[in-house]
Write an enzyme that holds these catalytic residues in place. Sequence first.
Site, mmCIF file in Angstrom:
data_model
loop_
_atom_site.group_PDB
_atom_site.id
_atom_site.type_symbol
_atom_site.label_atom_id
_atom_site.label_comp_id
_atom_site.label_asym_id
_atom_site.label_seq_id
_atom_site.Cartn_x
_atom_site.Cartn_y
_atom_site.Cartn_z
ATOM 1 N N ASP A 70 -3.901 -12.353 4.696
ATOM 2 C CA ASP A 70 -5.336 -11.909 3.914
ATOM 3 C C ASP A 70 -6.149 -11.739 5.338
ATOM 4 O O ASP A 70 -6.474 -12.095 6.247
ATOM 5 C CB ASP A 70 -6.109 -13.256 3.497
ATOM 6 C CG ASP A 70 -7.356 -12.291 3.358
ATOM 7 O OD1 ASP A 70 -7.302 -11.009 2.930
ATOM 8 O OD2 ASP A 70 -8.001 -12.764 1.893
ATOM 9 N N LEU A 71 -6.302 -10.033 5.802
ATOM 10 C CA LEU A 71 -6.949 -9.359 6.838
ATOM 11 C C LEU A 71 -8.143 -10.092 6.865
ATOM 12 O O LEU A 71 -9.037 -9.841 7.523
ATOM 13 C CB LEU A 71 -7.019 -7.718 6.689
ATOM 14 C CG LEU A 71 -5.972 -7.639 8.206
ATOM 15 C CD1 LEU A 71 -4.091 -7.742 7.291
ATOM 16 C CD2 LEU A 71 -6.136 -6.066 7.845
ATOM 17 N N TYR B 70 -17.835 4.052 4.726
ATOM 18 C CA TYR B 70 -16.049 3.972 4.798
ATOM 19 C C TYR B 70 -15.257 4.180 6.181
ATOM 20 O O TYR B 70 -14.655 3.627 7.380
ATOM 21 C CB TYR B 70 -14.432 4.266 4.267
ATOM 22 C CG TYR B 70 -14.007 4.375 3.968
ATOM 23 C CD1 TYR B 70 -12.807 3.027 4.147
ATOM 24 C CD2 TYR B 70 -13.552 5.741 4.591
ATOM 25 C CE1 TYR B 70 -11.112 3.645 4.431
ATOM 26 C CE2 TYR B 70 -11.830 6.389 4.827
ATOM 27 C CZ TYR B 70 -11.322 4.404 4.270
ATOM 28 O OH TYR B 70 -9.704 5.497 5.072
ATOM 29 N N TYR C 60 -3.165 2.583 11.660
ATOM 30 C CA TYR C 60 -3.803 4.496 10.567
ATOM 31 C C TYR C 60 -5.590 5.113 10.979
ATOM 32 O O TYR C 60 -6.166 3.580 10.609
ATOM 33 C CB TYR C 60 -3.315 4.019 9.715
ATOM 34 C CG TYR C 60 -1.034 4.108 10.050
ATOM 35 C CD1 TYR C 60 -0.889 5.841 10.165
ATOM 36 C CD2 TYR C 60 -0.941 3.410 10.149
ATOM 37 C CE1 TYR C 60 0.645 5.630 10.134
ATOM 38 C CE2 TYR C 60 1.088 3.648 10.322
ATOM 39 C CZ TYR C 60 0.995 4.390 10.255
ATOM 40 O OH TYR C 60 2.574 4.534 11.313
ATOM 41 N N GLY D 77 0.827 -1.147 -0.238
ATOM 42 C CA GLY D 77 -0.249 0.437 0.883
ATOM 43 C C GLY D 77 0.983 1.651 -0.364
ATOM 44 O O GLY D 77 1.908 1.412 -0.270
ATOM 45 N N GLN D 78 0.238 2.089 0.020
ATOM 46 C CA GLN D 78 0.894 3.556 0.000
ATOM 47 C C GLN D 78 1.681 3.725 0.608
ATOM 48 O O GLN D 78 2.800 3.787 1.084
ATOM 49 C CB GLN D 78 0.237 5.321 -0.307
ATOM 50 C CG GLN D 78 -0.558 5.001 -2.054
ATOM 51 C CD GLN D 78 -1.053 6.374 -1.976
ATOM 52 O OE1 GLN D 78 -0.997 7.083 -2.210
ATOM 53 N NE2 GLN D 78 -2.804 6.151 -1.788
ATOM 54 N N THR E 251 -8.811 8.211 9.724
ATOM 55 C CA THR E 251 -8.663 8.838 8.508
ATOM 56 C C THR E 251 -9.334 10.045 9.045
ATOM 57 O O THR E 251 -10.782 9.647 10.461
ATOM 58 C CB THR E 251 -9.901 8.268 7.537
ATOM 59 O OG1 THR E 251 -10.370 8.947 6.832
ATOM 60 C CG2 THR E 251 -10.954 7.596 8.393
ATOM 61 N N TRP F 293 -6.387 12.463 3.166
ATOM 62 C CA TRP F 293 -6.091 13.131 1.726
ATOM 63 C C TRP F 293 -4.383 12.044 1.203
ATOM 64 O O TRP F 293 -3.782 12.927 0.565
ATOM 65 C CB TRP F 293 -5.912 13.895 1.587
ATOM 66 C CG TRP F 293 -7.506 14.624 1.836
ATOM 67 C CD1 TRP F 293 -8.315 14.726 1.915
ATOM 68 C CD2 TRP F 293 -8.102 16.280 0.681
ATOM 69 N NE1 TRP F 293 -9.451 15.189 2.461
ATOM 70 C CE2 TRP F 293 -9.231 16.045 1.377
ATOM 71 C CE3 TRP F 293 -7.475 17.256 0.281
ATOM 72 C CZ2 TRP F 293 -10.155 17.727 0.947
ATOM 73 C CZ3 TRP F 293 -8.431 17.685 -0.561
ATOM 74 C CH2 TRP F 293 -9.828 18.564 0.216
HETATM 75 N N1 LIG Z 1 -5.227 7.079 1.570
HETATM 76 C C1 LIG Z 1 -6.479 7.588 1.518
HETATM 77 O O1 LIG Z 1 -6.648 9.113 1.341
HETATM 78 C C2 LIG Z 1 -6.478 8.003 3.309
HETATM 79 C C3 LIG Z 1 -6.728 9.053 3.828
HETATM 80 C C4 LIG Z 1 -6.773 8.938 5.660
HETATM 81 C C5 LIG Z 1 -6.569 7.712 5.832
HETATM 82 N N2 LIG Z 1 -5.539 6.459 5.539
HETATM 83 C C6 LIG Z 1 -5.667 5.476 6.016
HETATM 84 O O2 LIG Z 1 -4.624 5.590 6.101
HETATM 85 C C7 LIG Z 1 -3.877 4.167 5.425
HETATM 86 C C8 LIG Z 1 -3.202 3.581 4.834
HETATM 87 O O3 LIG Z 1 -4.293 3.636 3.493
HETATM 88 P P1 LIG Z 1 -3.360 3.780 2.006
HETATM 89 O O4 LIG Z 1 -3.383 5.200 1.160
HETATM 90 O O5 LIG Z 1 -1.264 3.384 2.305
HETATM 91 O O6 LIG Z 1 -3.881 2.602 1.892
HETATM 92 P P2 LIG Z 1 -3.228 1.412 -0.203
HETATM 93 O O7 LIG Z 1 -2.506 2.523 -0.572
HETATM 94 O O8 LIG Z 1 -4.933 2.009 -0.447
HETATM 95 O O9 LIG Z 1 -3.425 0.232 0.975
HETATM 96 C C9 LIG Z 1 -4.142 -0.477 1.821
HETATM 97 C C10 LIG Z 1 -3.021 -1.516 1.562
HETATM 98 O O10 LIG Z 1 -3.496 -2.526 2.319
HETATM 99 C C11 LIG Z 1 -3.622 -3.953 1.833
HETATM 100 N N3 LIG Z 1 -5.826 -4.240 2.170
HETATM 101 C C12 LIG Z 1 -6.374 -4.527 1.735
HETATM 102 N N4 LIG Z 1 -7.318 -5.121 2.190
HETATM 103 C C13 LIG Z 1 -6.371 -6.685 2.246
HETATM 104 C C14 LIG Z 1 -6.986 -7.769 2.563
HETATM 105 N N5 LIG Z 1 -8.276 -8.001 3.143
HETATM 106 N N6 LIG Z 1 -5.876 -8.671 3.397
HETATM 107 C C15 LIG Z 1 -4.443 -7.873 3.190
HETATM 108 N N7 LIG Z 1 -4.001 -6.432 2.938
HETATM 109 C C16 LIG Z 1 -5.326 -5.876 2.922
HETATM 110 C C17 LIG Z 1 -4.243 -3.559 0.617
HETATM 111 O O11 LIG Z 1 -3.159 -4.769 -0.073
HETATM 112 P P3 LIG Z 1 -3.288 -5.048 -1.764
HETATM 113 O O12 LIG Z 1 -2.263 -3.672 -2.312
HETATM 114 O O13 LIG Z 1 -3.359 -6.469 -2.340
HETATM 115 O O14 LIG Z 1 -4.911 -4.358 -2.367
HETATM 116 C C18 LIG Z 1 -2.974 -2.377 0.191
HETATM 117 O O15 LIG Z 1 -1.718 -2.987 0.546
HETATM 118 C C19 LIG Z 1 -5.647 3.116 6.163
HETATM 119 O O16 LIG Z 1 -5.652 3.187 7.335
HETATM 120 C C20 LIG Z 1 -5.871 4.556 5.562
HETATM 121 O O17 LIG Z 1 -7.490 3.816 5.828
HETATM 122 C C21 LIG Z 1 -5.997 6.795 3.456
#
Ligand SMILES: NC(=O)c1ccc[n+]([C@@H]2O[C@H](COP(=O)([O-])OP(=O)(O)OC[C@H]3O[C@@H](n4cnc5c(N)ncnc54)[C@H](OP(=O)(O)O)[C@@H]3O)[C@@H](O)[C@H]2O)c1
Length: 297
Positions: free
Chosen positions: A35-36, A124, A98, A10-11, A100, A149
């Site tokens: 797998d979560l 969400y 983490y 993930g990011q 949101t 974001w």
């Molecule tokens: N993105 C945003 O804008 C944002 C904003 C506010 C807060 N956040 C929070 O910040 C944190 C990091 O977000 P991010 O942007 O890095 O998210 P992301 O890029 O979407 O990455 C999420 C990761 O979770 C993994 N994942 C999803 N379902 C899974 C499962 N069933 N089993 C194992 N792994 C799984 C994904 O795996 P795959 O690569 O295999 O899909 C991916 O590696 C999260 O808690 C998110 O809620 C994000």
Amino acid sequence: MKILLTGRNGQVGYELERSLQGLGEIVAVDRKVMDLSDPGKLREVIRTVKPALIVNPAAYTAVDQAESELDIAMCINAEAPALMAEEARKLGAALIHYSTDYVFDGEKAGSYVEEDMPNPQNAYGRSKLAGEQAIRSSGVRHLILRTSWVYGTRGKNFLRTVQRLASEREELRIVADQFGAPTWARTIAEATAHMLVKLQAQARAPGGRLIPDEAWQDHAGVYHLTAQGRTSWHGFTQAIVGQLDLPRKPGVAPIRTSEYPLPARRPQNSVLCSDKFMQAFCTLPDWESALRLCLAA
Ligand SMILES: NC(=O)c1ccc[n+]([C@@H]2O[C@H](COP(=O)([O-])OP(=O)(O)OC[C@H]3O[C@@H](n4cnc5c(N)ncnc54)[C@H](OP(=O)(O)O)[C@@H]3O)[C@@H](O)[C@H]2O)c1
């Protein structure tokens, strides 16, 4: 001491795997390994690795899709963190999780502080809030870092979408009445590493746990961790397009949220105040400087 890191592709997970090097032995896992949505596998991996710390950036982050997949979102964003917390507590380990800005309703005029009452407006946000609540009530030593974001150099995110569309279209029509703080995934990872170094440095005696108990007594809880400043999606887009090296740049037209209907309702103002994090751990960059650095990277 072992650190179990979820969501390595993930990011934020990708950046964390790099930023946390040197703080412990990193065991980084992806969906294939853990797998979560599979509680048995989740327990098995945690019991095998026996980490001193679990860092959990993995999440179900498809905000609009969550409206029609609430069960899956709840499973990954609430039930899995609850289970991680339970397993971590049994091991005497700690959990960094983490969350949101979308736990808030967006009605506040100023920036949200940690004590403000959450009131998520979409599935969400509800699933992420349920995850926070499960961790808090589990009794595990924890830190919950709410961010907003998120963008980066990999994966699906707003920055990369704008980069692609900017070379394809003459005009981008972007929502100008939602406000927040775009936050580079690397900022989140580096700030997490600084936080851990600071917590480790609180040891009153050598040896002991990865993070000493005194540090948890002083610092456990919820923190807001975002880039500083605020903008709209429109302002963010203007800043991105302004820094792109293109022969012809597209215009960026402001539109209202109502002109771009999506399944999930977004908060109008989700700016988070990160003062508590900065006072306790380290300063955070303003969003425009971080964007420049990200584009340079
Ligand atoms: N993105 C945003 O804008 C944002 C904003 C506010 C807060 N956040 C929070 O910040 C944190 C990091 O977000 P991010 O942007 O890095 O998210 P992301 O890029 O979407 O990455 C999420 C990761 O979770 C993994 N994942 C999803 N379902 C899974 C499962 N069933 N089993 C194992 N792994 C799984 C994904 O795996 P795959 O690569 O295999 O899909 C991916 O590696 C999260 O808690 C998110 O809620 C994000």
